[in-house]
Enzyme design. Structure first.
Site, PDB file in Angstrom:
ATOM      1  N   GLY A  11      -0.820  -8.766  -5.828  1.00 43.78           N
ATOM      2  CA  GLY A  11      -0.594  -7.771  -4.779  1.00 43.78           C
ATOM      3  C   GLY A  11      -1.432  -6.547  -5.060  1.00 43.78           C
ATOM      4  O   GLY A  11      -2.461  -6.312  -4.430  1.00 43.78           O
TER       5      GLY A  11
ATOM      6  N   GLU B 195       0.229 -14.696  -7.421  1.00 47.10           N
ATOM      7  CA  GLU B 195       0.669 -13.895  -6.269  1.00 47.10           C
ATOM      8  C   GLU B 195       0.192 -12.454  -6.419  1.00 47.10           C
ATOM      9  O   GLU B 195       1.003 -11.531  -6.476  1.00 47.10           O
ATOM     10  CB  GLU B 195       2.199 -13.891  -6.187  1.00 47.10           C
ATOM     11  CG  GLU B 195       2.847 -15.244  -6.135  1.00 47.10           C
ATOM     12  CD  GLU B 195       4.379 -15.134  -6.163  1.00 47.10           C
ATOM     13  OE1 GLU B 195       4.929 -14.079  -5.809  1.00 47.10           O
ATOM     14  OE2 GLU B 195       5.005 -16.104  -6.576  1.00 47.10           O
TER      15      GLU B 195
ATOM     16  N   GLY C 232       1.114  -8.810 -10.895  1.00 46.14           N
ATOM     17  CA  GLY C 232       1.051  -7.881 -12.017  1.00 46.14           C
ATOM     18  C   GLY C 232      -0.354  -7.414 -12.339  1.00 46.14           C
ATOM     19  O   GLY C 232      -0.539  -6.445 -13.070  1.00 46.14           O
TER      20      GLY C 232
ATOM     21  N   TYR D 126       1.908   0.128  -3.488  1.00 52.20           N
ATOM     22  CA  TYR D 126       3.283   0.632  -3.544  1.00 52.20           C
ATOM     23  C   TYR D 126       3.325   2.154  -3.423  1.00 52.20           C
ATOM     24  O   TYR D 126       3.989   2.831  -4.215  1.00 52.20           O
ATOM     25  CB  TYR D 126       3.984   0.168  -4.828  1.00 52.20           C
ATOM     26  CG  TYR D 126       3.850  -1.317  -5.046  1.00 52.20           C
ATOM     27  CD1 TYR D 126       4.471  -2.220  -4.190  1.00 52.20           C
ATOM     28  CD2 TYR D 126       3.063  -1.821  -6.078  1.00 52.20           C
ATOM     29  CE1 TYR D 126       4.312  -3.585  -4.358  1.00 52.20           C
ATOM     30  CE2 TYR D 126       2.896  -3.188  -6.254  1.00 52.20           C
ATOM     31  CZ  TYR D 126       3.531  -4.059  -5.394  1.00 52.20           C
ATOM     32  OH  TYR D 126       3.373  -5.418  -5.544  1.00 52.20           O
TER      33      TYR D 126
ATOM     34  N   CYS E 204      12.154  19.921   1.010  1.00 56.08           N
ATOM     35  CA  CYS E 204      13.058  20.957   0.493  1.00 56.08           C
ATOM     36  C   CYS E 204      13.591  20.609  -0.898  1.00 56.08           C
ATOM     37  O   CYS E 204      14.310  21.391  -1.498  1.00 56.08           O
ATOM     38  CB  CYS E 204      14.228  21.129   1.453  1.00 56.08           C
ATOM     39  SG  CYS E 204      15.262  19.655   1.536  1.00 56.08           S
TER      40      CYS E 204
HETATM   41  C1  LIG Z   1       7.679 -12.137  -6.329  1.00 55.86           C
HETATM   42  C2  LIG Z   1       6.529 -11.213  -6.303  1.00 55.86           C
HETATM   43  N1  LIG Z   1       5.287 -11.728  -6.270  1.00 55.86           N
HETATM   44  C3  LIG Z   1       4.200 -10.936  -6.262  1.00 55.86           C
HETATM   45  C4  LIG Z   1       4.335  -9.568  -6.264  1.00 55.86           C
HETATM   46  C5  LIG Z   1       3.088  -8.734  -6.295  1.00 55.86           C
HETATM   47  O1  LIG Z   1       3.005  -8.165  -7.553  1.00 55.86           O
HETATM   48  P1  LIG Z   1       1.777  -7.255  -7.998  1.00 55.86           P
HETATM   49  O2  LIG Z   1       1.579  -6.248  -6.915  1.00 55.86           O
HETATM   50  O3  LIG Z   1       2.201  -6.665  -9.277  1.00 55.86           O
HETATM   51  O4  LIG Z   1       0.588  -8.137  -8.152  1.00 55.86           O
HETATM   52  C6  LIG Z   1       5.610  -8.980  -6.314  1.00 55.86           C
HETATM   53  C7  LIG Z   1       5.763  -7.536  -6.366  1.00 55.86           C
HETATM   54  O5  LIG Z   1       6.809  -6.989  -6.614  1.00 55.86           O
HETATM   55  C8  LIG Z   1       6.739  -9.826  -6.336  1.00 55.86           C
HETATM   56  O6  LIG Z   1       7.974  -9.333  -6.393  1.00 55.86           O
END
Ligand SMILES: Cc1ncc(COP(=O)(O)O)c(C=O)c1O
Length: 334
Positions: free
Chosen positions: A196, A194, A160, A305, A276
């Protein structure tokens, strides 16, 4: 997902933590499967010994019991609050009232639930959801003990995190405070994150080329070579509005490619994607200077994303968009 990325975040968190809570990234040698509904084959792979599946339903628990009964599990909790660009709580996470039945079912199946995971939604806009989710996770730790399960020792605070420094440091400050307030009594706690988008978001800039133009009185309409079915799918998927792009003119009066040339006159402009489909509209009512085919519209912060969620719709293949690695050397100014 555990990577150096996770370790960096863990280090950032660690740098502000009280000594009661220690995060030691180097010790984390496991593979998290945060997909709450795993394919049976994924649970049965040779590397599964290190797999830490997450669950939020009895069905998934039963699958894990059959395919990987010796695994160490994390219970995914629906965060009590969400305020994020992409909330995940409507799809993932056990409700408060589901915690006891799930823990009892794990206990009856002799499955080892070692901790709690949550994800407050991708692109968190404010820190409070992390605090309330950490408090809720602590309640699950306590409930597990009350039910006679072994003491939990892993807290996975999910992702997040936005790369924007101010928001990130607010989040870190709140998370550290919540860990101190709710978990300082847990002596061997391992905290996992985690991240991302934190790493991907600002790493990529999308440069789109103008491929068509129409003038209707004051209105300028442009077609570009990427759109809502490609790297800008966030427009359709989540109703996101992209900020006004940087304009790069193909040729200026000196014969150079120029960026942000001062334009006194701007026009209300619409920018369409190439397909289109009329919903493939990137910007409306955006003030832009007079542009021509071959000029560029450049969108920063397009790494998270974006292209990875694009499609081949209408023959425009998102994965065929070239990626250029730009490297600058501060010592040579190149
Ligand atoms: C289980 C889980 N962990 C980590 C992430 C990475 O999240 P973020 O990109 O918001 O840090 C996601 C993204 O959907 C996820 O579903």
């Amino acid at each position: 997902m555990l990577s150096s990325a996770t370790q960096i975040l863990a280090c950032l968190l660690h740098s502000q933590l009280s000594e009661q809570v220690s995060i030691v990234p180097a010790r984390l040698k496991l593979t998290l499967s945060s997909h709450l509904v795993s394919l049976q084959t994924a649970l049965s792979t040779p590397t599964r010994a290190r797999l830490r599946p997450t669950f939020d339903s009895l069905c998934e628990l039963d699958k894990i019991r059959r395919c990987h009964p010796k695994s160490k599990l994390l219970l995914r909790l629906k965060p009590p609050k969400e305020d994020a660009q992409f909330p995940l709580g409507s799809k993932f996470g056990a409700l408060k009232e589901e915690v006891i039945p799930l823990l009892r079912a794990a206990q009856e199946s002799s499955l080892d639930v070692i901790g709690v995971e949550f994800h407050v939604g991708s692109g968190a806009r404010n820190p409070e959801p992390y605090r309330s989710a950490i408090a809720a996770a602590k309640q699950v730790f306590d409930t597990a003990l009350t039910l006679g399960l072994p003491r939990m020792h892993v807290l996975d605070i999910g992702g997040g995190f936005k790369a924007c420094t101010r928001i990130f440091y607010d989040l870190v400050h709140t998370i550290n405070g919540a860990l101190r307030d709710f978990f300082s009594g847990e002596s061997d706690l391992t905290v996992i994150a985690e991240p991302g988008r934190f790493f991907a978001e600002t790493s990529f800039t999308l440069a789109t080329n103008i491929i068509g133009k129409r003038v209707r009185n004051d209105l300028r309409e442009y077609w570009i070579d990427d759109g809502a079915f490609g790297s800008m799918n966030c427009i359709l998927n989540s109703g996101e509005t992209l900020p006004a792009p940087i304009v790069v003119k193909y040729w200026n009066k000196h014969g150079d490619l120029t960026c942000n040339e001062e334009e006194v006159i701007t026009y209300p402009s619409t920018v369409f994607g190439p397909t289109c489909d009329a919903s493939d509209t990137i910007l409306r009512g955006c003030q832009l200077p007079e542009l021509q085919v071959h000029d560029w519209l450049v969108f920063p912060n397009m790494g998270a994303y974006r292209a990875s969620c694009g499609s081949n719709f209408n023959g425009f293949n998102t994965s065929a968009i070239p990626t250029h690695l730009v490297y600058s050397n501060p010592t040579t100014n190149i």
